[in-house]
Enzyme design. Structure first.
Site, PDB file in Angstrom:
ATOM      1  CG  HIS A  50      -1.869  -1.170   1.215  1.00 18.57           C
ATOM      2  ND1 HIS A  50      -2.295  -1.835   2.343  1.00 18.57           N
ATOM      3  CD2 HIS A  50      -2.489  -1.774   0.167  1.00 18.57           C
ATOM      4  CE1 HIS A  50      -3.142  -2.796   1.980  1.00 18.57           C
ATOM      5  NE2 HIS A  50      -3.264  -2.778   0.673  1.00 18.57           N
ATOM      6  CD  GLU A  68      -0.732   0.933   4.319  1.00 21.62           C
ATOM      7  OE1 GLU A  68      -1.974   0.886   4.198  1.00 21.62           O
ATOM      8  OE2 GLU A  68      -0.019  -0.093   4.335  1.00 21.62           O
ATOM      9  CG  HIS A  75       0.643  -3.356   5.368  1.00 23.51           C
ATOM     10  ND1 HIS A  75      -0.255  -3.152   4.345  1.00 23.51           N
ATOM     11  CD2 HIS A  75       1.285  -4.521   5.084  1.00 23.51           C
ATOM     12  CE1 HIS A  75      -0.159  -4.138   3.473  1.00 23.51           C
ATOM     13  NE2 HIS A  75       0.765  -4.986   3.890  1.00 23.51           N
ATOM     14  CD  GLU A 108      -1.597  -2.861   9.167  1.00 22.11           C
ATOM     15  OE1 GLU A 108      -1.359  -1.650   8.962  1.00 22.11           O
ATOM     16  OE2 GLU A 108      -2.090  -3.629   8.316  1.00 22.11           O
TER      17      GLU A 108
END
Ligand code: ZN
Length: 434
Positions: A228, A231, A321, A397
């Site tokens: 992504h 990010e 991420h 994350e």
């Protein structure tokens, strides 16, 4: 390593220290208020704008806001003196939008009020409450600006208030990681003895999917980031990881290189990164939903990376991420894959426990719901890799906001904290390997 090899390491290390020193110099804000003498040309602008000059400055001169550069993204709806109403462009051929990155010129000395509107339709409206925008006077140092969120104003409005000292100021969703910096990271790292570079394939826009390989051990470890593209903290994390792994003096780097073969893909989605996307590649495709059946037409990036994994096998993988909404660092696993084994699950849980003990920036209270047995989405990298290879795989994350257990008022979550977290993750891997 032989003597000549050690000399080469030291030579490379010297070059790296020079780079670091340059970077440190770059970290000192070089702010020269009014250095370009706005009073010299602002009267003409003010005249056109119907404004007035106050103390050599004008209160009504327009701001100049643009984003036609690497990872730039903003739409200017209106500008009125030091106030602007803005919106974020959608990822090409998709409905996702959240990433912004733009420059404001003509700002010096004025209290800017920048309203980014229509955000209730963004990919993660939950990302805006409690979020503070990133601001930089020089594109090197990124601070947090005063930011308010009002879901009821103009379809959801983020209001950024900031008074820059210089004429120029940059704003972004998170500290950007540029294509040029990626090129430097690849070039610098590939120059180390013992580091291999490969091109796994090409993106739809023709950018290389770079992989760096190092280490002589039997365990196949893959680190992949930035599926992504918005990010960007993922590539700052990669920088920290490569810094540790290529450091001849670092004990964790030494241990890991002897125990593992590392395959590091710092940027899985270079097209989306350059285009200023949040979530997709040049075809509007979310790469982290392509891992079950990737195609060269939609997702050549995943075709390339998964194909290389098939060739090496995978024992351990971290897919890096950022999360828009949750103010914490957390991990998502593979509990719902149909082929789940006790050994795999125990390995994953043991890694999390080690990481949580080693770094106060990691926690396990907050995170995503865990998929029920057999209910994993195998189009996601972590699930596909765990299922396909029997690997211990995980999705790391990091927050766009901050780690609320250990908040930082000036910087929030930052490039430096992302780099340090990578060091913590690799030290945990070294301990996990036993
Ligand atoms: Zn992501």
């Amino acid at each position: 390593m032989d003597v000549s090899g050690f000399a080469a390491w030291r030579h490379a290390e010297g070059a790296r220290n020079e780079d670091r020193n340059r970077e440190r110099e770059g970290r000192v804000p070089r702010i020269y208020p009014f250095r370009s003498s706005p009073s010299f040309y602002l009267p003409a602008i003010a005249h056109r704008a119907g404004g007035s000059i106050v103390g050599g400055m004008t209160q009504n001169a327009p701001l100049f806001i643009d984003a036609a550069f690497d990872s730039g993204n903003i739409e200017v709806l209106s500008v009125d003196g030091p106030n602007a109403t803005l919106a974020i462009g959608r990822d090409k051929d998709s409905d996702f939008f959240q990433w912004f990155h733009f420059r404001v010129a003509g700002a010096a000395g004025r209290e800017l009020t920048l309203r980014i509107t229509g955000l209730n339709a963004s990919a993660y409206p939950g990302g805006w409450p409690g979020y503070r925008a990133c601001v930089s006077p020089d594109r090197h140092n990124w601070f947090r600006a005063d930011t308010d969120w009002d879901a009821s104003e103009d379809g959801g409005t983020l209001t950024i208030r900031h008074q820059p000292a210089g004429d120029l100021v940059w704003f972004a969703y998170f500290a950007p990681y540029s294509q040029e910096r990626h090129a430097d990271l690849i070039a610098d790292t590939a120059g180390y003895p013992g580091v291999g570079h490969g091109v796994l394939g090409y993106s739809l826009d023709g950018r290389a999917i770079d992989v760096l390989t190092l280490g002589e051990g039997p365990r196949e470890v893959w680190l992949i980031g930035r599926q992504h593209p918005g990010e960007s903290m993922a590539e700052w994390w990669m920088e920290g990881a490569l810094d540790l792994l290529t450091d001849p003096a670092d004990p964790h780097g030494r241990l890991l290189r002897s125990a593992c073969r590392f395959h590091v893909v710092p940027n899985c989605n270079p097209d989306g990164s350059f285009r200023g996307h949040l979530r997709t590649n040049a075809a509007g495709v979310n790469l982290n939903r392509e891992w079950a059946t990737p195609t060269v037409e939609r997702s050549p990036e995943v075709v390339a990376i998964r194909g290389a994994m098939d060739a090496t096998g995978v024992d351990f993988c971290i897919d890096v991420h950022g999360d828009e909404a949750i103010p914490a660092v957390f991990m998502a696993g593979f509990e719902g894959i149909p082929g789940l084994t006790e050994t795999q699950l125990e390995g994953y849980r043991r890694y999390l426990a080690i990481l949580e003990r080693r770094t106060p920036d990691f926690q396990t209270r907050l995170g995503y719901p865990v998929a029920g047995p057999g209910r994993a989405n195998l189009s996601m990298a972590t699930n596909q890799i765990a299922q396909r290879f029997g690997a211990v795989a995980m999705t790391l994350e990091m927050p766009f906001k901050d780690n609320d257990d250990l908040p930082c008022a000036d910087f929030g979550w930052s490039p430096e904290r992302s780099r340090l977290l990578a060091r913590g993750c690799l030290a945990a891997l070294a301990e996990w390997l036993g």
